[in-house]
Design a protein around this motif. Structure first.
Motif, PDB file in Angstrom:
ATOM      1  N   LYS A 266      -8.280   2.319   4.271  1.00 17.92           N
ATOM      2  CA  LYS A 266      -9.554   2.105   4.711  1.00 17.92           C
ATOM      3  C   LYS A 266     -11.053   1.590   3.571  1.00 17.92           C
ATOM      4  O   LYS A 266     -11.408   0.875   3.251  1.00 17.92           O
ATOM      5  N   ARG A 267      -9.932   2.911   2.490  1.00 18.17           N
ATOM      6  CA  ARG A 267     -11.159   2.530   1.419  1.00 18.17           C
ATOM      7  C   ARG A 267     -11.289   0.932   0.069  1.00 18.17           C
ATOM      8  O   ARG A 267     -11.754   0.772  -0.434  1.00 18.17           O
ATOM      9  N   PHE A 268      -9.856   0.656   0.690  1.00 21.08           N
ATOM     10  CA  PHE A 268      -9.898  -1.169   0.408  1.00 21.08           C
ATOM     11  C   PHE A 268     -10.669  -2.518   1.344  1.00 21.08           C
ATOM     12  O   PHE A 268     -10.278  -2.339   1.972  1.00 21.08           O
ATOM     13  N   LYS A 269     -10.913  -3.137  -0.052  1.00 22.05           N
ATOM     14  CA  LYS A 269     -11.345  -4.310   0.790  1.00 22.05           C
ATOM     15  C   LYS A 269     -10.009  -4.879   1.116  1.00 22.05           C
ATOM     16  O   LYS A 269     -10.139  -6.102   1.493  1.00 22.05           O
ATOM     17  N   TYR A 270      -8.960  -5.131   0.084  1.00 19.75           N
ATOM     18  CA  TYR A 270      -7.858  -6.122  -0.150  1.00 19.75           C
ATOM     19  C   TYR A 270      -6.599  -5.434  -0.055  1.00 19.75           C
ATOM     20  O   TYR A 270      -6.790  -4.564  -1.211  1.00 19.75           O
ATOM     21  N   THR A 271      -5.425  -4.972   1.003  1.00 17.32           N
ATOM     22  CA  THR A 271      -4.765  -4.190   0.931  1.00 17.32           C
ATOM     23  C   THR A 271      -2.742  -4.849   0.757  1.00 17.32           C
ATOM     24  O   THR A 271      -3.280  -6.254   0.841  1.00 17.32           O
ATOM     25  N   VAL A 272      -2.334  -4.775  -0.053  1.00 18.87           N
ATOM     26  CA  VAL A 272      -1.376  -4.921  -0.550  1.00 18.87           C
ATOM     27  C   VAL A 272       0.072  -4.429  -0.631  1.00 18.87           C
ATOM     28  O   VAL A 272      -0.521  -3.206  -1.194  1.00 18.87           O
ATOM     29  N   ALA A 273       1.015  -4.961   0.440  1.00 24.44           N
ATOM     30  CA  ALA A 273       2.147  -4.099  -0.316  1.00 24.44           C
ATOM     31  C   ALA A 273       3.448  -4.431  -0.401  1.00 24.44           C
ATOM     32  O   ALA A 273       3.166  -5.700  -0.082  1.00 24.44           O
ATOM     33  N   LEU A 274       4.163  -3.309  -1.270  1.00 25.91           N
ATOM     34  CA  LEU A 274       4.775  -3.652  -2.236  1.00 25.91           C
ATOM     35  C   LEU A 274       6.258  -2.884  -1.195  1.00 25.91           C
ATOM     36  O   LEU A 274       6.364  -1.066  -2.022  1.00 25.91           O
TER      37      LEU A 274
END
Ligand SMILES: Nc1ncnc2c1ncn2[C@@H]1O[C@H](COP(=O)(O)OP(=O)(O)OP(=O)(O)O)[C@@H](O)[C@H]1O
Ligand code: SF4
Ligand SMILES: [Mg+2]
Lengths: 150, 423
Positions: free
Chosen positions: B73-81
């Motif tokens: 939640k603390r990120f505006k944009y999330t990337v999953a690797l």
């Protein structure tokens, strides 16, 4: 063997015990790590003791390694009561080996053991005869530089 | 972005649950655990986060600190690797592409098929080894526990660690700036999250070796996110293609994957912490000089045997094998592009491996030797039952602790008994 090393320990090597072969040299190496030797010294001792140990397992019919350590040198006396080495000069040559097919299948028999011991030690004495077996006296000094690792 | 307080290790003992039995202490392959005052204590300077204690604890008292889904939640944009292991955790009917789409569905803004990058890194390994014939073998950096084993216990082998970074870091470095530009979000607002099979990856993010700072922001455990993925799988429509990998990259999930993809003769794969240690000992003794590349993973059968997986590792291995067959053993990566990137340092581990060899028994070598001799003298005086009741994993280690002033002779229950009887 020099009289009073600060650390001494004897390791027994069993004949044809391939499952535990190399154990003594792992222990020797860990002792030197505990004492804080330079990694290059540790590596040279690891190579020399492993090769000597394997020769005792394979050709020497079992024996022992006596380790004696001082801050500036590591002595290994490796002894067996086996058949001895008939021609030491020949055995010292790279590639000379009398390993059996079985040993070769296990990855031994390149004929590099004794040459590698020589290369990694500062002093190597081989005393061998058909009656009394083989005795290697290996000295590795910790202050010398420029000795090749292999 | 608020920097979270990070512990040195991912594995921590839950003091409320720990009953002070000897199981984890005995299971630790490098004697980093003691039981003190009835609780297990992990030596922070020694632990390599292999996870053996976590596996063996019957009381659920070894915790693995991974990132929670909530933290995103603390990120505006999330990337999953996601680790390729994730593809092996679901049934036959579920394709890697569906799993990647499911990650999007549960809330990630951007999802990348890491297996595809594994194939590129595999090619980079080959290029490096062709450029650098010695020393042999080069050791993989993929398993953080192995890198730590070498850095702490086998510093002599540090120059064998291949200076090529792991796929997740390579990718994270590139993506952050790229996404920041494209999506107009600041780099700090982007959360790049690894989906992991193990606790060791967390440590490699919080306390990296070979790079000053990890490019990743955290790692979510596969077993934590599994249920969420399962919930949405039905709703996923196969309308977008995210999977680029062939079987080569997917194969990295299990032991032998890197070796398959490197396409060089004489490479060796070893897995399981005891076997890895044995092989490192052999390397130190100068053996295995004909091996070009050593894939070493501390978990049994490789990352599918990680501590944070759901599926039984034999089933997962079988699944990995079928996926390799299904998507083929020929990688579609462009060697031309990889060669250029390789030359530009795209794959290079940013910094060298800094070794932290364990301290000697004493900084004065004479004293260290005397202490080492003293250990040998103490061992035969102890009970010899290797019971662990003293709080050390075996008699030899207790002797060591005594010499270092961290334990006493009377800690040995047999000595204590003897003294009591003769009072
Ligand atoms: N302790 C020993 N007793 C009897 N013969 C020995 C002993 N050590 C070595 N030899 C002889 O010397 C030869 C050369 O030994 P060396 O260690 O150099 O090579 P190897 O053991 O045959 O092969 P490698 O060590 O490369 O596996 C051996 O094949 C053996 O015939
Ligand atoms: S083998 Fe894989 S899953 Fe296990 S600790 Fe290493 S990187 Fe993690
Ligand atoms: Mg030999």
């Amino acid at each position: 063997m020099p009289g009073k090393a600060l650390f001494q320990k004897t390791f027994t090597i069993k004949k044809d015990d391939f499952a535990n072969a190399g154990e003594a040299s792992v222990q020797i190496k860990n002792i030197l790590k505990d004492v804080g030797f330079d990694s290059s010294v540790i590596r040279r001792v690891a190579v020399a003791s492993y090769e000597a140990e394997m020769n005792v397992v394979m050709y020497g019919g079992g024996g022992n390694v006596r380790l004696a350590v001082n801050p500036d040198n590591v002595m290994l006396v490796v002894e067996d009561k086996g058949p001895g080495i008939p021609d030491v000069d020949q055995a010292m040559q790279e590639g000379f080996s009398t390993a059996t097919d079985e040993m070769r299948e296990m990855g031994f028999g390149a004929g590099m053991g004794l040459p590698n011991i020589k290369r990694n030690s500062d002093d190597l004495k081989i005393i061998t005869s058909p009656d009394s077996g083989t005795r290697l006296e290996i000295c590795i000094r910790s202050s010398v530089s420029g000795t090749e690792e292999n | 972005m608020e920097q979270k307080k990070t512990k040195k290790h991912s594995l921590q003992i839950d003091l409320e649950k720990c009953v002070g039995c000897v199981l984890c202490m005995k299971a630790c392959p490098i004697q980093a655990i003691r039981v003190r005052n009835g609780k297990a204590v992990i030596d922070d300077d020694r632990c390599v986060d292999c996870g053996e204690c976590y596996r063996v604890c019957p009381h659920d008292a070894v915790r693995s600190q991974t990132t929670s889904f909530h933290d995103l939640k603390r990120f505006k944009y999330t990337v999953a690797l996601p680790s390729p292991v994730l593809y092996t955790q679901f049934g036959r009917e579920v394709s890697p592409n569906q799993i990647l789409l499911a990650l999007k569905k549960i809330g990630f803004d951007y999802v990348v098929d890491v297996a595809w990058i594994c194939e590129k890194v595999n090619a980079a390994y080959r290029l490096y080894i062709e450029d650098h014939p010695t020393p042999m073998p080069m050791i993989s950096t993929v398993c953080p526990a192995v890198v730590r084993l070498v850095a702490f216990l086998y510093p002599e082998l540090a120059d064998h660690i291949i200076p090529i970074d792991v796929p997740r870091e390579v990718l994270a470095r590139e993506l952050r700036s790229k996404i920041s530009r494209k999506k107009n979000v600041s780099e700090e607002e982007i959360g790049v999250i690894h989906i992991t099979s193990c606790a060791a990856k967390i440590v490699s993010i919080n306390n990296p070796i070979g790079l000053s700072k990890s490019a990743l922001d955290g790692a979510i455990a596969i077993n934590d996110i599994y249920g969420k993925i399962l919930d949405v799988l039905d709703e996923v429509e196969d309308d977008e293609i995210l999977q680029q990998s062939s079987g080569v990259g997917i194969g990295w999930a299990a032991s032998g994957g890197e070796v398959r993809g490197i396409e060089l003769h004489n490479c060796l794969a070893v897995s399981g912490v005891k076997d890895v240690i044995q092989i490192l000992d052999e390397l130190e003794a100068g053996k295995l000089k004909d091996i070009k590349y050593l894939e070493a993973l501390v978990c049994p059968d490789g990352c599918i045997g990680g501590t944070q997986v759901v599926e039984n590792r034999h089933v997962a291995k079988h699944r990995a094998e079928s996926l390799v067959k299904m998507y083929g053993e020929r990688s579609r990566v462009s060697l031309k592009v990889i060669k250029r990137q390789y030359r530009e340092g795209y794959y290079t581990l940013p910094e060298g491996i800094t070794c932290k060899p364990l301290p000697p028994l004493d900084i004065d070598p004479v004293k260290a030797l005397q202490k080492r001799q003293r250990i040998e003298e103490i061992i035969p005086l102890l009970g010899g039952k290797e019971c662990g009741a003293c709080g050390a994993p075996n008699c030899k280690t207790l002797a060591r602790d005594i010499v270092l002033g961290e334990a006493e002779m009377e800690d040995c229950v047999f000595i204590k008994l003897h003294t009591a009887e003769h009072k």
